[in-house]
Design a protein around this motif. Structure first.
Motif, short mmCIF file in Angstrom:
data_model
loop_
_atom_site.label_atom_id
_atom_site.label_comp_id
_atom_site.label_asym_id
_atom_site.label_seq_id
_atom_site.Cartn_x
_atom_site.Cartn_y
_atom_site.Cartn_z
N THR A 1 7.65 -19.11 -18.67
CA THR A 1 6.75 -17.96 -18.51
C THR A 1 7.47 -16.67 -18.84
N ARG A 2 8.73 -16.55 -18.42
CA ARG A 2 9.49 -15.34 -18.71
C ARG A 2 9.76 -15.21 -20.20
N PHE A 3 10.09 -16.31 -20.86
CA PHE A 3 10.29 -16.27 -22.30
C PHE A 3 9.00 -15.88 -23.02
N ALA A 4 7.87 -16.42 -22.54
CA ALA A 4 6.58 -16.08 -23.14
C ALA A 4 6.28 -14.60 -22.97
N GLY A 5 6.57 -14.05 -21.80
CA GLY A 5 6.35 -12.63 -21.58
C GLY A 5 7.21 -11.76 -22.48
N ALA A 6 8.48 -12.15 -22.64
CA ALA A 6 9.38 -11.40 -23.52
C ALA A 6 8.92 -11.48 -24.98
N ASN B 1 6.06 1.45 -20.22
CA ASN B 1 6.66 0.54 -19.26
C ASN B 1 7.03 1.24 -17.96
N VAL B 2 7.55 2.46 -18.06
CA VAL B 2 7.88 3.21 -16.85
C VAL B 2 6.63 3.39 -15.99
N TRP B 3 5.51 3.69 -16.62
CA TRP B 3 4.25 3.84 -15.86
C TRP B 3 3.86 2.52 -15.21
N LEU B 4 3.99 1.41 -15.94
CA LEU B 4 3.66 0.11 -15.37
C LEU B 4 4.62 -0.25 -14.23
N TRP B 5 5.90 0.07 -14.38
CA TRP B 5 6.85 -0.20 -13.31
C TRP B 5 6.49 0.56 -12.05
N SER B 6 6.12 1.83 -12.23
CA SER B 6 5.87 2.68 -11.07
C SER B 6 4.56 2.35 -10.36
N THR B 7 3.62 1.73 -11.06
CA THR B 7 2.31 1.45 -10.47
C THR B 7 2.08 -0.02 -10.16
N ARG B 8 2.75 -0.93 -10.91
CA ARG B 8 2.47 -2.35 -10.75
C ARG B 8 3.72 -3.22 -10.64
N ALA B 9 4.91 -2.62 -10.75
CA ALA B 9 6.17 -3.38 -10.77
C ALA B 9 6.15 -4.42 -11.88
N GLN B 10 5.54 -4.07 -13.02
CA GLN B 10 5.44 -4.97 -14.16
C GLN B 10 5.80 -4.23 -15.44
N SER B 11 6.23 -4.99 -16.44
CA SER B 11 6.35 -4.46 -17.80
C SER B 11 5.14 -4.92 -18.59
N ILE B 12 5.09 -4.55 -19.87
CA ILE B 12 3.95 -4.96 -20.71
C ILE B 12 3.85 -6.48 -20.77
N GLY B 13 4.97 -7.13 -21.08
CA GLY B 13 4.95 -8.59 -21.20
C GLY B 13 4.65 -9.28 -19.89
N LYS B 14 5.21 -8.79 -18.80
CA LYS B 14 4.98 -9.43 -17.50
C LYS B 14 3.53 -9.26 -17.06
N ALA B 15 2.91 -8.14 -17.40
CA ALA B 15 1.50 -7.96 -17.07
C ALA B 15 0.64 -8.95 -17.85
N LEU B 16 1.03 -9.26 -19.08
CA LEU B 16 0.25 -10.18 -19.91
C LEU B 16 0.29 -11.62 -19.41
N VAL B 17 1.41 -12.02 -18.80
CA VAL B 17 1.55 -13.42 -18.37
C VAL B 17 1.49 -13.58 -16.85
#
Length: 213
Positions: A58-63, A111-127
Motif C-alpha cells: 500500500t505504501r509503494f502504491a501511494g508513493a 502536501n503541507v496543507w494536507l499534513w496540517s489538516t489530515r496528517a496525509q500526503s497526496i499519495g497517502k490520501a489516495l490509498v
C-alpha cells in the motif's frame, strides 16, 4: 442431608470455582467438561486508537501514485517548452528547470496543507493512509516537517548537483531510506528520525483530528 450440604442461591455458580478461577464440580473437583477459553484481542479500553500499520504494498502504491500526480504536470510543461528529453534544457536555472522547480514547490505546499489538516500526503490520501506518532495519534505538523523537509532538500540537491558522483551519492541515500521499509518494523529511515509510523486511515482513527503543534 445431601441437599443441605449443597451450595444454593445466586452465588452457587461463582463459588463453584477453584483458586485459579476454573469451573469446578459441586464436590470440589475440576470440571472436565468445561470448554477451553482464550484471551480476547479487544481494542484498548482507554480510548486510544487502534494502531493498524499500513502494508508495504500500500505504501509503494501511494508513493507511485503521488509520483504520477506530481510528475505528469512537469512532463507536460517540459513538452510544451520543447525541453522534454533534452538534458541541456533542464540543467539548473534553465527556464525549464525553473518551471519544474515551481511545480514541485506548489505540490510541496499542497502536501503541507494536507499534513496540517489530515496528517496525509497526496499519495497517502489516495490509498487511505495517514502518518501517526508511535502511539497511533495523528502526527503534529512540526513532526511531519521534520520527516519530509530533509527528503525534499535531498531531492533538490540531487537535481542541482552538476557532479555525477555527488548526485549518485544523494540518490543512494534516498534509495536506502525507501528500502528500510523492508525491515520488520515497516518504517522508512525518515520514519525513524521523525518518530512516525504510517497507519490505515480508518474511521476509528479520524485523520482530520491532527494534534496541533
Amino acid at each position: 442431608m445431601l441437599a443441605a450440604a449443597l451450595p444454593t442461591g445466586p452465588d452457587a455458580v461463582q463459588n463453584a470455582r477453584n483458586e485459579r478461577g476454573k469451573p469446578m464440580t459441586l464436590d470440589g473437583a475440576p470440571n472436565p467438561y468445561t470448554p477451553p477459553t482464550a484471551p480476547l484481542d479487544l481494542p484498548p479500553s482507554d480510548g486510544s486508537p487502534a494502531i493498524l500499520k499500513s502494508r508495504r504494498l500500500t505504501r509503494f502504491a501511494g508513493a507511485f501514485l503521488e509520483g504520477l500526480v506530481t510528475g505528469i504536470p512537469g512532463a507536460i510543461a517540459l513538452f510544451a517548452m520543447g525541453a522534454l528529453g533534452d538534458p541541456a534544457a533542464i540543467r539548473p536555472f534553465q527556464p525549464a528547470y525553473v518551471v519544474n522547480l515551481l511545480i514541485s514547490l506548489g505540490f510541496f505546499a499542497l502536501n503541507v496543507w494536507l499534513w496540517s489538516t489530515r496528517a496525509q500526503s497526496i499519495g497517502k490520501a489516495l490509498v487511505g493512509m495517514r502518518i501517526a506518532a508511535l502511539d497511533g495519534r495523528p502526527a503534529t505538523l512540526n513532526r511531519l516537517l521534520i520527516r519530509q523537509v530533509p527528503l525534499f532538500l535531498l531531492g533538490l540537491l540531487a537535481g542541482l548537483s552538476s557532479n555525477p558522483l555527488a548526485a549518485g551519492l544523494l540518490g543512494t541515500v534516498m534509495l536506502v531510506d525507501v528500502l528500510a521499509i523492508l525491515l520488520p518494523d515497516r518504517r522508512c529511515l525518515h520514519d525513524y528520525w521523525a518518530g512516525t509510523i504510517v497507519v490505515e486511515a480508518s474511521p476509528v482513527n479520524d485523520p482530520t483530528l491532527v494534534e496541533r503543534a
